[in-house]
Design a protein around this motif. Sequence first.
Motif, mmCIF file in Angstrom:
data_model
loop_
_atom_site.group_PDB
_atom_site.id
_atom_site.type_symbol
_atom_site.label_atom_id
_atom_site.label_comp_id
_atom_site.label_asym_id
_atom_site.label_seq_id
_atom_site.Cartn_x
_atom_site.Cartn_y
_atom_site.Cartn_z
ATOM 1 N N UNK A 389 -1.268 -15.998 -4.367
ATOM 2 C CA UNK A 389 0.013 -16.254 -3.709
ATOM 3 C C UNK A 389 1.187 -16.124 -4.689
ATOM 4 N N UNK A 390 0.946 -15.549 -5.866
ATOM 5 C CA UNK A 390 2.022 -15.318 -6.826
ATOM 6 C C UNK A 390 2.897 -14.157 -6.399
ATOM 7 N N UNK A 391 4.118 -14.130 -6.925
ATOM 8 C CA UNK A 391 5.061 -13.067 -6.547
ATOM 9 C C UNK A 391 4.504 -11.694 -6.873
ATOM 10 N N UNK A 392 3.823 -11.583 -8.015
ATOM 11 C CA UNK A 392 3.290 -10.284 -8.431
ATOM 12 C C UNK A 392 2.288 -9.746 -7.400
ATOM 13 N N UNK A 393 1.361 -10.590 -6.987
ATOM 14 C CA UNK A 393 0.361 -10.170 -6.005
ATOM 15 C C UNK A 393 0.996 -9.876 -4.650
ATOM 16 N N UNK A 394 1.917 -10.708 -4.238
ATOM 17 C CA UNK A 394 2.556 -10.514 -2.940
ATOM 18 C C UNK A 394 3.374 -9.220 -2.915
ATOM 19 N N UNK A 401 1.028 -1.979 1.538
ATOM 20 C CA UNK A 401 1.082 -1.923 3.005
ATOM 21 C C UNK A 401 2.192 -0.982 3.461
ATOM 22 N N UNK A 402 3.329 -1.034 2.765
ATOM 23 C CA UNK A 402 4.446 -0.136 3.085
ATOM 24 C C UNK A 402 4.033 1.330 2.961
ATOM 25 N N UNK A 403 3.108 1.592 2.032
ATOM 26 C CA UNK A 403 2.609 2.962 1.814
ATOM 27 C C UNK A 403 1.432 3.300 2.735
ATOM 28 N N UNK A 404 1.135 2.397 3.679
ATOM 29 C CA UNK A 404 0.059 2.648 4.636
ATOM 30 C C UNK A 404 -1.317 2.270 4.145
ATOM 31 N N UNK A 405 -1.392 1.481 3.069
ATOM 32 C CA UNK A 405 -2.682 1.047 2.506
ATOM 33 C C UNK A 405 -2.921 -0.420 2.855
ATOM 34 N N UNK A 406 -3.898 -0.679 3.685
ATOM 35 C CA UNK A 406 -4.233 -2.049 4.071
ATOM 36 C C UNK A 406 -5.193 -2.637 3.036
ATOM 37 N N UNK A 407 -4.708 -3.613 2.280
ATOM 38 C CA UNK A 407 -5.518 -4.206 1.216
ATOM 39 C C UNK A 407 -5.142 -5.678 1.074
ATOM 40 N N UNK A 408 -6.111 -6.504 0.665
ATOM 41 C CA UNK A 408 -5.851 -7.932 0.503
ATOM 42 C C UNK A 408 -5.863 -8.302 -0.977
#
Length: 443
Positions: A389-394, A401-408
């Motif tokens: 939940x850090x800024x870097x990860x978020x 996601x903006x580039x169309x890559x769904x990843x967690x």
Amino acid sequence: MKEKKGNVLALLPIGVFLVLYLGLGIVFEYVLKIEMGFYHIPIVVAFIAAIFVACMQNRKVSFDEKLEIMGKSLSDKNIITMILIFMTAGIFVGVVGRGGAQSVAYFMLSLVPMRFAPAVLFIVACFISTAMGTSTGTIALIVPIAVSVANITGFSPALCIGSVMGGAMFGDNLSLISDTTIAACNTQGCTMKDKFRENFHIAFPAALVSVVVILMISAGVEQHGVVRDSYSLIQIIPYILVLIGGIAGMNVFLILFVGIVTGAIIMTATGALTPLQLLSNMGNGASGMFETSMVAILVSALCGLMKEYGGFDALLYGIKKIFRGKKGGQFGMGLLVGVMDIATANNTVAIVMTGEIAREMAKEYDISPRKSASILDTFSCIFQGILPYGAQMLYAVSAAVTMGCQISAFEIIPKLYYPFFLFISSLLFIFVIPERKVLNKNR
């Protein structure tokens, strides 16, 4: 001489802050499912609430006396220096913008075979974050390129994004204009040059091992395609000048002034920015550091009250009961800033909050200022680098996601090799490798 046990209740304001900030953050992020939930909470308001609680404590001290205590804490030269550097660094980042960072990435990717792309992304992120002094800025600029690399070459998005994040934390930890470096050095009273040298011996081996591991993993993947885009090498010059000046030990204000002037000339001469846009970016860069500067002020005031009430004595007494000797003290200092980072999800805030306590610990355990500054910065970056939940990860997940890559986040964390190797390297330098003797005023 009898040890001071202090007053544990004097630490209550920190507890109030953590309940407000961490508690609301968890509710926003995981219960209400608000995107970037932790960053919707006004951290300044949470600190003001903590200061209000501190002012309600210790009725033996009048309110005017409490204001005087806070005022004396704010009059420290290190606080003023920290704020001025924050603002100047913000102006530099505002001037150089995204063009130079992306130019570095595309230039490097055009030089090497695609089978080395993840390692190149790591190295590029190391350079950009060290020159710019921002991990989140590096991630926001380079992760879209990393996703493109993954789509074109066949490497996993998690590996490419994790490589960028690792490199970003390398610079966050080492850069002389990073807000974490500024906070660590000014709270511990050491020069940035000394802290850089201390840190480099810990960070460089971890980075080297990370590159080797990334290359080994990349070797087993079949690559196809190439990544190409336009770039302007001249826009890289301000980064290089700042990097060289920092390593050479120049005054940080002079380094930033040179970077700002050369950046302004290059960006306007090449038509990347109009003079009006340049001024606007300068203002935005400085105002982007407002919250960080305000946190430094509020934390200094809060720490002044807690120290006066005996809170620091209580904390030091408890730490000394758990961690014995100089090595134990160093590890305890690292865990302290790490726990605070987990609670605040902000490594700069974690350093500022623990800085005064760490300085007292350094005196108690005979730890040099350069060593305590290095420990604060390194451990805060280790924990911040892997927080889901850090800024870097978020930022990384959002950019993907903006580039169309769904990843967690949990797909990326196992690929964050650098923070894990940095932790191992830190432990080795605390418990195994003898501390280097440096004959100067900061030891």
